[in-house]
Design a protein around this motif. Structure first.
Motif, PDB file in Angstrom:
ATOM      1  N   LEU A  20      54.942  58.474 -10.734  1.00  0.00           N
ATOM      2  CA  LEU A  20      54.843  59.339  -9.337  1.00  0.00           C
ATOM      3  C   LEU A  20      54.177  60.688  -9.751  1.00  0.00           C
ATOM      4  O   LEU A  20      53.539  61.155  -9.061  1.00  0.00           O
ATOM      5  CB  LEU A  20      56.090  59.309  -8.597  1.00  0.00           C
ATOM      6  N   LEU A  21      54.671  61.227 -10.920  1.00  0.00           N
ATOM      7  CA  LEU A  21      54.361  62.858 -11.561  1.00  0.00           C
ATOM      8  C   LEU A  21      52.689  62.353 -11.645  1.00  0.00           C
ATOM      9  O   LEU A  21      52.019  63.331 -11.167  1.00  0.00           O
ATOM     10  CB  LEU A  21      54.938  62.970 -12.621  1.00  0.00           C
ATOM     11  N   ASN A  22      52.272  61.121 -12.342  1.00  0.00           N
ATOM     12  CA  ASN A  22      51.018  61.032 -12.712  1.00  0.00           C
ATOM     13  C   ASN A  22      50.183  61.169 -11.153  1.00  0.00           C
ATOM     14  O   ASN A  22      49.199  61.436 -11.150  1.00  0.00           O
ATOM     15  CB  ASN A  22      50.512  59.895 -13.413  1.00  0.00           C
ATOM     16  N   LEU A  23      50.815  60.283 -10.308  1.00  0.00           N
ATOM     17  CA  LEU A  23      49.826  60.043  -9.085  1.00  0.00           C
ATOM     18  C   LEU A  23      49.825  61.447  -8.114  1.00  0.00           C
ATOM     19  O   LEU A  23      48.869  61.547  -7.590  1.00  0.00           O
ATOM     20  CB  LEU A  23      50.644  59.108  -8.281  1.00  0.00           C
ATOM     21  N   ILE A  24      50.836  62.233  -8.292  1.00  0.00           N
ATOM     22  CA  ILE A  24      50.849  63.560  -7.767  1.00  0.00           C
ATOM     23  C   ILE A  24      49.529  64.302  -8.058  1.00  0.00           C
ATOM     24  O   ILE A  24      48.785  64.835  -7.599  1.00  0.00           O
ATOM     25  CB  ILE A  24      52.251  64.471  -8.038  1.00  0.00           C
ATOM     26  N   GLY A  25      49.374  64.407  -9.265  1.00  0.00           N
ATOM     27  CA  GLY A  25      48.296  64.932 -10.345  1.00  0.00           C
ATOM     28  C   GLY A  25      47.033  64.258  -9.810  1.00  0.00           C
ATOM     29  O   GLY A  25      45.970  65.007  -9.214  1.00  0.00           O
ATOM     30  N   GLU A  26      46.829  62.998  -9.494  1.00  0.00           N
ATOM     31  CA  GLU A  26      45.642  62.376  -8.789  1.00  0.00           C
ATOM     32  C   GLU A  26      45.411  62.916  -7.733  1.00  0.00           C
ATOM     33  O   GLU A  26      44.311  63.212  -7.194  1.00  0.00           O
ATOM     34  CB  GLU A  26      45.818  60.898  -9.310  1.00  0.00           C
ATOM     35  N   CYS A  27      46.490  62.538  -6.853  1.00  0.00           N
ATOM     36  CA  CYS A  27      46.394  63.009  -5.274  1.00  0.00           C
ATOM     37  C   CYS A  27      45.711  64.472  -5.022  1.00  0.00           C
ATOM     38  O   CYS A  27      45.120  64.699  -4.348  1.00  0.00           O
ATOM     39  CB  CYS A  27      47.699  62.586  -4.647  1.00  0.00           C
ATOM     40  N   LYS A  28      46.495  65.304  -6.147  1.00  0.00           N
ATOM     41  CA  LYS A  28      45.886  66.562  -5.785  1.00  0.00           C
ATOM     42  C   LYS A  28      44.678  66.848  -6.166  1.00  0.00           C
ATOM     43  O   LYS A  28      43.809  67.766  -5.697  1.00  0.00           O
ATOM     44  CB  LYS A  28      46.889  67.587  -6.724  1.00  0.00           C
ATOM     45  N   THR A  29      44.144  66.529  -7.326  1.00  0.00           N
ATOM     46  CA  THR A  29      42.806  66.990  -7.988  1.00  0.00           C
ATOM     47  C   THR A  29      41.672  65.953  -7.643  1.00  0.00           C
ATOM     48  O   THR A  29      40.758  66.493  -7.228  1.00  0.00           O
ATOM     49  CB  THR A  29      42.853  66.908  -9.555  1.00  0.00           C
ATOM     50  N   GLU A  30      42.112  64.710  -7.519  1.00  0.00           N
ATOM     51  CA  GLU A  30      41.043  63.847  -7.318  1.00  0.00           C
ATOM     52  C   GLU A  30      40.854  63.493  -5.549  1.00  0.00           C
ATOM     53  O   GLU A  30      39.716  63.561  -5.122  1.00  0.00           O
ATOM     54  CB  GLU A  30      41.187  62.154  -7.824  1.00  0.00           C
ATOM     55  N   LEU A  31      41.750  63.384  -4.898  1.00  0.00           N
ATOM     56  CA  LEU A  31      41.972  63.306  -3.667  1.00  0.00           C
ATOM     57  C   LEU A  31      42.044  64.544  -2.527  1.00  0.00           C
ATOM     58  O   LEU A  31      41.786  64.483  -1.464  1.00  0.00           O
ATOM     59  CB  LEU A  31      42.967  62.167  -3.185  1.00  0.00           C
ATOM     60  N   ARG A  32      42.236  65.475  -3.296  1.00  0.00           N
ATOM     61  CA  ARG A  32      42.418  66.757  -2.572  1.00  0.00           C
ATOM     62  C   ARG A  32      43.570  66.816  -1.578  1.00  0.00           C
ATOM     63  O   ARG A  32      43.177  67.453  -0.499  1.00  0.00           O
ATOM     64  CB  ARG A  32      41.004  67.269  -2.142  1.00  0.00           C
ATOM     65  N   LEU A  33      44.561  66.069  -1.824  1.00  0.00           N
ATOM     66  CA  LEU A  33      45.736  66.137  -0.931  1.00  0.00           C
ATOM     67  C   LEU A  33      46.535  67.245  -1.064  1.00  0.00           C
ATOM     68  O   LEU A  33      46.651  67.770  -2.108  1.00  0.00           O
ATOM     69  CB  LEU A  33      46.481  64.633  -0.713  1.00  0.00           C
ATOM     70  N   SER A  34      46.981  67.748   0.107  1.00  0.00           N
ATOM     71  CA  SER A  34      47.986  68.853   0.293  1.00  0.00           C
ATOM     72  C   SER A  34      49.374  68.216  -0.324  1.00  0.00           C
ATOM     73  O   SER A  34      49.726  67.038  -0.309  1.00  0.00           O
ATOM     74  CB  SER A  34      48.138  69.436   1.465  1.00  0.00           C
ATOM     75  N   LEU A  35      50.398  69.138  -0.818  1.00  0.00           N
ATOM     76  CA  LEU A  35      51.802  68.478  -1.191  1.00  0.00           C
ATOM     77  C   LEU A  35      52.364  67.921  -0.150  1.00  0.00           C
ATOM     78  O   LEU A  35      53.080  67.033  -0.146  1.00  0.00           O
ATOM     79  CB  LEU A  35      52.418  69.700  -1.831  1.00  0.00           C
ATOM     80  N   ARG A  36      52.324  68.476   1.076  1.00  0.00           N
ATOM     81  CA  ARG A  36      52.808  67.939   2.163  1.00  0.00           C
ATOM     82  C   ARG A  36      52.128  66.433   2.440  1.00  0.00           C
ATOM     83  O   ARG A  36      52.984  65.589   2.650  1.00  0.00           O
ATOM     84  CB  ARG A  36      52.691  68.723   3.488  1.00  0.00           C
ATOM     85  N   GLU A  37      51.023  66.420   2.375  1.00  0.00           N
ATOM     86  CA  GLU A  37      50.349  64.940   2.841  1.00  0.00           C
ATOM     87  C   GLU A  37      50.880  64.124   1.584  1.00  0.00           C
ATOM     88  O   GLU A  37      51.247  62.908   2.014  1.00  0.00           O
ATOM     89  CB  GLU A  37      48.626  65.117   2.287  1.00  0.00           C
ATOM     90  N   ILE A  38      51.000  64.468   0.362  1.00  0.00           N
ATOM     91  CA  ILE A  38      51.453  63.582  -0.669  1.00  0.00           C
ATOM     92  C   ILE A  38      52.873  63.355  -0.434  1.00  0.00           C
ATOM     93  O   ILE A  38      53.312  62.178  -0.681  1.00  0.00           O
ATOM     94  CB  ILE A  38      51.576  64.190  -2.157  1.00  0.00           C
ATOM     95  N   ALA A  39      53.879  64.109  -0.169  1.00  0.00           N
ATOM     96  CA  ALA A  39      55.164  63.883   0.366  1.00  0.00           C
ATOM     97  C   ALA A  39      55.361  62.940   1.433  1.00  0.00           C
ATOM     98  O   ALA A  39      56.124  62.011   1.260  1.00  0.00           O
ATOM     99  CB  ALA A  39      55.955  65.107   0.535  1.00  0.00           C
ATOM    100  N   ASP A  40      54.395  63.017   2.417  1.00  0.00           N
ATOM    101  CA  ASP A  40      54.721  62.346   3.682  1.00  0.00           C
ATOM    102  C   ASP A  40      53.978  60.821   3.212  1.00  0.00           C
ATOM    103  O   ASP A  40      54.798  59.660   3.489  1.00  0.00           O
ATOM    104  CB  ASP A  40      53.750  62.722   4.590  1.00  0.00           C
ATOM    105  N   LEU A  41      53.197  60.560   2.309  1.00  0.00           N
ATOM    106  CA  LEU A  41      52.540  59.554   1.683  1.00  0.00           C
ATOM    107  C   LEU A  41      53.618  58.604   0.897  1.00  0.00           C
ATOM    108  O   LEU A  41      53.797  57.522   1.239  1.00  0.00           O
ATOM    109  CB  LEU A  41      51.371  59.682   0.837  1.00  0.00           C
ATOM    110  N   PHE A  42      54.274  59.315  -0.178  1.00  0.00           N
ATOM    111  CA  PHE A  42      55.397  58.815  -0.891  1.00  0.00           C
ATOM    112  C   PHE A  42      56.524  58.451   0.108  1.00  0.00           C
ATOM    113  O   PHE A  42      57.035  57.369  -0.429  1.00  0.00           O
ATOM    114  CB  PHE A  42      55.768  59.910  -1.992  1.00  0.00           C
ATOM    115  N   ALA A  43      56.937  59.232   1.004  1.00  0.00           N
ATOM    116  CA  ALA A  43      58.056  58.776   1.859  1.00  0.00           C
ATOM    117  C   ALA A  43      57.718  57.793   2.669  1.00  0.00           C
ATOM    118  O   ALA A  43      58.797  56.949   2.639  1.00  0.00           O
ATOM    119  CB  ALA A  43      58.644  59.976   2.705  1.00  0.00           C
TER     120      ALA A  43
END
Length: 75
Positions: A38-61
């Motif tokens: 999940l930590l690796n995925l956070i990095g990918e979502c932030k850098t490659e997909l340009r998702l915000s932390l809120r979007e990532i948290a919603d996706l993960f939840a």
């Protein structure tokens, strides 16, 4: 990687991006392999997909922190 520092992990825990780890003592926590993924995925979502932390948290939840389910949605 900057998304794996102790401070980053604590920030992600506080903001719902990571599930709570198993406490092995008052000062130590045990993180699962999936948590590391999940930590690796956070990095990918932030850098490659340009998702915000809120979007990532919603996706993960939404996928109950299942790396497999999250990756399926991102494909």
């Amino acid at each position: 990687a900057p998304h794996r520092t102790r401070q980053a992990v604590h920030f992600y825990l506080r903001n719902g991006l990571l599930p709570r780890p198993v406490r092995s003592s008052r000062t130590y926590s045990l993180y699962s392999t999936e948590c590391i993924e999940l930590l690796n995925l956070i990095g990918e979502c932030k850098t490659e997909l340009r998702l915000s932390l809120r979007e990532i948290a919603d996706l993960f939840a939404r996928h109950l922190y299942s790396v497999k389910a999250i990756r399926l949605e991102l494909e």
